[in-house]
Design an enzyme around this catalytic site. Structure first.
Site, PDB file in Angstrom:
ATOM      1  N   LYS A  22       0.841  -1.210   0.000  1.00  0.00           N
ATOM      2  CA  LYS A  22       0.000   0.000   0.000  1.00  0.00           C
ATOM      3  C   LYS A  22       0.873   1.255   0.000  1.00  0.00           C
ATOM      4  O   LYS A  22       0.681   2.156  -0.814  1.00  0.00           O
ATOM      5  CB  LYS A  22      -0.905   0.007   1.240  1.00  0.00           C
ATOM      6  CG  LYS A  22      -1.470   1.360   1.623  1.00  0.00           C
ATOM      7  CD  LYS A  22      -2.336   1.239   2.835  1.00  0.00           C
ATOM      8  CE  LYS A  22      -2.311   2.265   3.902  1.00  0.00           C
ATOM      9  NZ  LYS A  22      -1.320   3.238   4.159  1.00  0.00           N
ATOM     10  N   ASN A  23       1.854   1.290   0.896  1.00  0.00           N
ATOM     11  CA  ASN A  23       2.617   2.530   1.041  1.00  0.00           C
ATOM     12  C   ASN A  23       3.657   2.721  -0.058  1.00  0.00           C
ATOM     13  O   ASN A  23       4.357   3.730  -0.085  1.00  0.00           O
ATOM     14  CB  ASN A  23       3.238   2.611   2.433  1.00  0.00           C
ATOM     15  CG  ASN A  23       2.165   2.878   3.483  1.00  0.00           C
ATOM     16  OD1 ASN A  23       1.033   3.253   3.138  1.00  0.00           O
ATOM     17  ND2 ASN A  23       2.495   2.674   4.745  1.00  0.00           N
ATOM     18  N   ARG A  93      -4.486  10.387   2.585  1.00  0.00           N
ATOM     19  CA  ARG A  93      -3.348  11.195   3.063  1.00  0.00           C
ATOM     20  C   ARG A  93      -2.358  11.519   1.936  1.00  0.00           C
ATOM     21  O   ARG A  93      -1.787  12.604   1.872  1.00  0.00           O
ATOM     22  CB  ARG A  93      -2.668  10.404   4.185  1.00  0.00           C
ATOM     23  CG  ARG A  93      -1.375  10.945   4.690  1.00  0.00           C
ATOM     24  CD  ARG A  93      -1.553  11.984   5.744  1.00  0.00           C
ATOM     25  NE  ARG A  93      -0.278  12.567   6.135  1.00  0.00           N
ATOM     26  CZ  ARG A  93      -0.149  13.732   6.750  1.00  0.00           C
ATOM     27  NH1 ARG A  93      -1.202  14.446   7.060  1.00  0.00           N
ATOM     28  NH2 ARG A  93       1.043  14.200   7.062  1.00  0.00           N
ATOM     29  N   CYS A 117      -5.520   8.277   8.016  1.00  0.00           N
ATOM     30  CA  CYS A 117      -5.874   7.574   9.247  1.00  0.00           C
ATOM     31  C   CYS A 117      -5.967   8.538  10.425  1.00  0.00           C
ATOM     32  O   CYS A 117      -5.302   9.566  10.443  1.00  0.00           O
ATOM     33  CB  CYS A 117      -4.803   6.544   9.559  1.00  0.00           C
ATOM     34  SG  CYS A 117      -5.235   4.886   9.143  1.00  0.00           S
ATOM     35  N   ARG A 122      -1.572  15.340  12.214  1.00  0.00           N
ATOM     36  CA  ARG A 122      -0.649  14.935  11.141  1.00  0.00           C
ATOM     37  C   ARG A 122      -0.333  16.153  10.288  1.00  0.00           C
ATOM     38  O   ARG A 122      -0.936  16.386   9.238  1.00  0.00           O
ATOM     39  CB  ARG A 122      -1.249  13.786  10.320  1.00  0.00           C
ATOM     40  CG  ARG A 122      -1.321  12.516  11.142  1.00  0.00           C
ATOM     41  CD  ARG A 122      -1.775  11.344  10.330  1.00  0.00           C
ATOM     42  NE  ARG A 122      -0.749  10.826   9.445  1.00  0.00           N
ATOM     43  CZ  ARG A 122      -0.941   9.812   8.618  1.00  0.00           C
ATOM     44  NH1 ARG A 122      -2.114   9.229   8.548  1.00  0.00           N
ATOM     45  NH2 ARG A 122       0.041   9.374   7.849  1.00  0.00           N
ATOM     46  N   ASP A 304       3.581   1.092  11.979  1.00  0.00           N
ATOM     47  CA  ASP A 304       2.401   0.465  11.380  1.00  0.00           C
ATOM     48  C   ASP A 304       2.186  -0.979  11.847  1.00  0.00           C
ATOM     49  O   ASP A 304       1.186  -1.597  11.494  1.00  0.00           O
ATOM     50  CB  ASP A 304       2.491   0.519   9.843  1.00  0.00           C
ATOM     51  CG  ASP A 304       2.389   1.944   9.326  1.00  0.00           C
ATOM     52  OD1 ASP A 304       1.853   2.807  10.058  1.00  0.00           O
ATOM     53  OD2 ASP A 304       2.853   2.202   8.199  1.00  0.00           O
ATOM     54  N   ARG A 396      -8.854   0.051   3.684  1.00  0.00           N
ATOM     55  CA  ARG A 396      -8.029   1.133   3.123  1.00  0.00           C
ATOM     56  C   ARG A 396      -6.714   0.596   2.608  1.00  0.00           C
ATOM     57  O   ARG A 396      -5.962   1.230   1.896  1.00  0.00           O
ATOM     58  CB  ARG A 396      -7.733   2.186   4.194  1.00  0.00           C
ATOM     59  CG  ARG A 396      -8.828   3.198   4.357  1.00  0.00           C
ATOM     60  CD  ARG A 396      -8.296   4.399   5.105  1.00  0.00           C
ATOM     61  NE  ARG A 396      -6.971   4.751   4.653  1.00  0.00           N
ATOM     62  CZ  ARG A 396      -5.940   4.997   5.466  1.00  0.00           C
ATOM     63  NH1 ARG A 396      -6.078   4.946   6.756  1.00  0.00           N
ATOM     64  NH2 ARG A 396      -4.744   5.306   4.978  1.00  0.00           N
TER      65      ARG A 396
HETATM   66  N1  EPU Z   1       5.333  15.041  10.559  1.00  0.00           N
HETATM   67  C1  EPU Z   1       5.383  16.395  10.834  1.00  0.00           C
HETATM   68  N2  EPU Z   1       5.263  17.267   9.788  1.00  0.00           N
HETATM   69  C2  EPU Z   1       5.086  16.844   8.512  1.00  0.00           C
HETATM   70  C3  EPU Z   1       5.044  15.460   8.232  1.00  0.00           C
HETATM   71  C4  EPU Z   1       5.175  14.584   9.300  1.00  0.00           C
HETATM   72  O1  EPU Z   1       5.522  16.806  11.986  1.00  0.00           O
HETATM   73  O2  EPU Z   1       4.999  17.695   7.609  1.00  0.00           O
HETATM   74  C5  EPU Z   1       5.471  14.075  11.665  1.00  0.00           C
HETATM   75  C6  EPU Z   1       4.252  13.161  11.789  1.00  0.00           C
HETATM   76  O3  EPU Z   1       3.218  13.747  12.557  1.00  0.00           O
HETATM   77  C7  EPU Z   1       4.842  11.922  12.400  1.00  0.00           C
HETATM   78  C8  EPU Z   1       6.231  11.865  11.801  1.00  0.00           C
HETATM   79  O4  EPU Z   1       6.533  13.192  11.361  1.00  0.00           O
HETATM   80  O5  EPU Z   1       4.943  12.076  13.791  1.00  0.00           O
HETATM   81  C9  EPU Z   1       6.413  10.909  10.633  1.00  0.00           C
HETATM   82  O6  EPU Z   1       5.376  11.120   9.691  1.00  0.00           O
HETATM   83  P1  EPU Z   1       5.564  10.743   8.156  1.00  0.00           P
HETATM   84  O7  EPU Z   1       5.551  12.005   7.375  1.00  0.00           O
HETATM   85  O8  EPU Z   1       6.719   9.829   7.991  1.00  0.00           O
HETATM   86  O9  EPU Z   1       4.225   9.951   7.895  1.00  0.00           O
HETATM   87  P2  EPU Z   1       3.489   9.840   6.509  1.00  0.00           P
HETATM   88  O10 EPU Z   1       4.464   9.947   5.426  1.00  0.00           O
HETATM   89  O11 EPU Z   1       2.318  10.739   6.502  1.00  0.00           O
HETATM   90  C10 EPU Z   1       3.758   7.272   6.173  1.00  0.00           C
HETATM   91  C11 EPU Z   1       2.845   6.097   5.989  1.00  0.00           C
HETATM   92  C12 EPU Z   1       2.125   5.813   7.283  1.00  0.00           C
HETATM   93  C13 EPU Z   1       3.196   5.494   8.326  1.00  0.00           C
HETATM   94  C14 EPU Z   1       4.177   6.675   8.447  1.00  0.00           C
HETATM   95  C15 EPU Z   1       5.329   6.387   9.390  1.00  0.00           C
HETATM   96  C16 EPU Z   1       2.276   6.251   3.678  1.00  0.00           C
HETATM   97  C17 EPU Z   1       1.234   6.457   2.662  1.00  0.00           C
HETATM   98  N3  EPU Z   1       1.905   6.394   4.937  1.00  0.00           N
HETATM   99  O12 EPU Z   1       2.938   8.362   6.582  1.00  0.00           O
HETATM  100  O13 EPU Z   1       1.328   4.667   7.049  1.00  0.00           O
HETATM  101  O14 EPU Z   1       2.580   5.266   9.557  1.00  0.00           O
HETATM  102  O15 EPU Z   1       4.730   6.977   7.163  1.00  0.00           O
HETATM  103  O16 EPU Z   1       6.048   5.293   8.959  1.00  0.00           O
HETATM  104  O17 EPU Z   1       3.390   5.912   3.352  1.00  0.00           O
HETATM  105  C18 EPU Z   1      -0.409   3.170   7.492  1.00  0.00           C
HETATM  106  O18 EPU Z   1       0.005   2.519   6.522  1.00  0.00           O
HETATM  107  O19 EPU Z   1      -1.286   2.738   8.283  1.00  0.00           O
HETATM  108  C19 EPU Z   1       0.137   4.499   7.716  1.00  0.00           C
HETATM  109  C20 EPU Z   1      -0.434   5.393   8.518  1.00  0.00           C
END
Ligand code: EPU
Length: 396
Positions: A22-23, A93, A117, A122, A304, A396
């Site tokens: 998925k990711n 997202r 999610c 976020r 995750d 999802r």
């Molecule tokens: N963060 C910030 N500012 C930003 C972006 C992130 O403060 O602009 C913080 C977040 O709040 C979090 C941390 O940085 O505490 C890491 O967030 P990240 O940006 O890495 O998360 P993401 O890219 O939005 C992806 C996965 C998530 C997974 C996270 C962490 C995808 C599509 N989603 O999210 O997957 O939990 O990385 O590994 O790749 C899931 O699959 O259930 C899922 C939520």
């Protein structure tokens, strides 16, 4: 009715194929905004987020159609700029990746801020700042992001903290930008490597040097095929399920390196793990031992899999601590597990869990994809029937 009833099973046994990640596919779909010719993705998982990303691609004239159940054809020949200000952006997202994608392809972007999610706050500040470091002018108001023109020439993007989609967004913006972009503080997640491989196929000059990614922008007109990498989180969920229930399971189509930390933890709680290049087999014939885990960016234990692992801790022999350093608010499953007789004592960013031998089925409420998965695992272990409400999160 958005619910499912799950009863207990005694043993897990068999051999399954991993789905595509998925990711990874969500990043890859966003990257097709840059493609000039047809792209064929194979091993595409059948999940809601893919449909939502396809909807957004269609809104900018990029056609998507299935050639078979898991092979998706992307035709960008009629791509044209459009604002993505509809509320659909809030349903997935990764809609935020259209910021880098549209800027990279059309030099401007206007979109609604994303959803995803329910994991607490976020923010998207890392994404916005990355675009600014590449010279974009960005206005943010009332849930809308408006961005214009990246600069030309060499530039540096520096992330203060690990961010997976932030890294992907910077890569997409840089992939068609004139000049060399150095992305510092890039995450090491394998899904980013899958994106890098794909962009290489469509002609982008992109290299990873650890947490530095160097991009020389420019997409060449090639039709390409790409197989999505195996889903390490889905596979991790099946392996943890087997460690909870007991039995023997082989999963093919997964690179064990992408789950190294989880496999190490599974061995420590008493599972036997056998691997080859493309598969993982687990055998479990005892109650799991307690183990403390702390989540972190790859290669640490993935957030995750934290809710699923918490179910394992809940039925382990001994006391474990589970600490989530990525999402400190990813804790709703602890209270649901306690309704089943688990003994999870919440603390900031996690819980101390005293393992119990049995859980009892009851009605639970899922609030996110991974907590829904965790509740399904708990339901397979618990005595009686477990009803999970809001189960649509799982699709999802
Ligand atoms: N963060 C910030 N500012 C930003 C972006 C992130 O403060 O602009 C913080 C977040 O709040 C979090 C941390 O940085 O505490 C890491 O967030 P990240 O940006 O890495 O998360 P993401 O890219 O939005 C992806 C996965 C998530 C997974 C996270 C962490 C995808 C599509 N989603 O999210 O997957 O939990 O990385 O590994 O790749 C899931 O699959 O259930 C899922 C939520």
């Amino acid at each position: 009715m958005d619910s499912i009833d799950i009863g207990p099973i005694n043993k897990i046994e068999g051999h399954i194929e991993a789905s595509g990640a998925k990711n990874s596919i969500l990043l890859l779909l966003a990257a097709t905004v840059l493609a000039k010719k047809h792209v064929i993705f194979s091993r595409v998982p059948k999940i809601k987020d893919v449909e939502k990303m396809c909807f957004l691609l269609n809104a900018i004239g990029i056609r998507t159609s299935y050639l078979s159940s898991d092979v998706l054809l992307i035709d960008p020949s009629d791509a044209k700029y459009a604002d993505l200000t509809g509320y659909e952006c809030q349903e997935v997202r990764t809609s935020i990746l259209f910021l880098g994608g549209l800027l990279g392809r059309f030099g401007k972007a206007k979109l609604r801020t994303p959803g995803g999610c329910n994991l607490g706050k976020r923010p998207i500040d890392f994404h916005i700042n990355a675009m600014r470091m590449m010279g974009a002018e960005i206005n943010l108001e009332e849930g809308l992001i408006e961005a214009t023109s990246l600069n030309r020439g060499d530039c540096v993007v520096d992330f203060p903290k690990s961010t997976v989609t932030g890294t992907a967004n910077a890569i997409l913006a840089a992939a068609n930008r004139q000049g060399e972009t150095h992305i510092h503080g890039a995450v090491l997640e394998p899904e980013i490597d899958d994106l890098i491989v794909f962009l290489g196929k469509i002609g982008v000059d992109i290299r990873r040097l650890g947490i530095l990614i160097v991009v020389n922008g420019g997409v060449k007109a090639d039709s390409v095929e790409h197989q999505v990498m195996g889903d390490r989180i889905e596979v991790g969920t099946y392996l943890i399920a087997t460690a909870i229930i007991g039995g023997r399971l082989k999963v093919s189509g997964i690179n064990p390196v992408t789950l190294a930390e989880v496999l190490r933890c599974l061995k420590q709680v008493g599972a036997q793990i056998m691997t080859d290049e493309d598969s993982i087999e687990i055998k479990m014939d005892q109650r799991p031992k307690a183990l403390d885990i702390v989540t972190g960016a790859y290669p640490a234990f993935p957030t995750d899999l934290q809710p699923q692992w918490s179910v394992l801790s809940a039925i382990s022999d001994g006391i474990s601590s589970v600490q989530d350093q990525i999402y400190i608010h990813r804790t709703d499953h602890f209270e649901e597990l306690n309704k089943m007789g688990a003994q999870c004592q919440l603390m900031t960013g996690g819980a101390i869990i005293k393992g119990v031998e049995n859980l009892s089925g009851t009605t639970l409420v899922a609030r996110s994809l991974r907590s829904a998965a965790a509740m399904a695992l708990a339901g397979l272990k618990a005595q009686g029937i477990t009803k999970i409400l809001n189960i649509s999160h799982l699709y999802r």
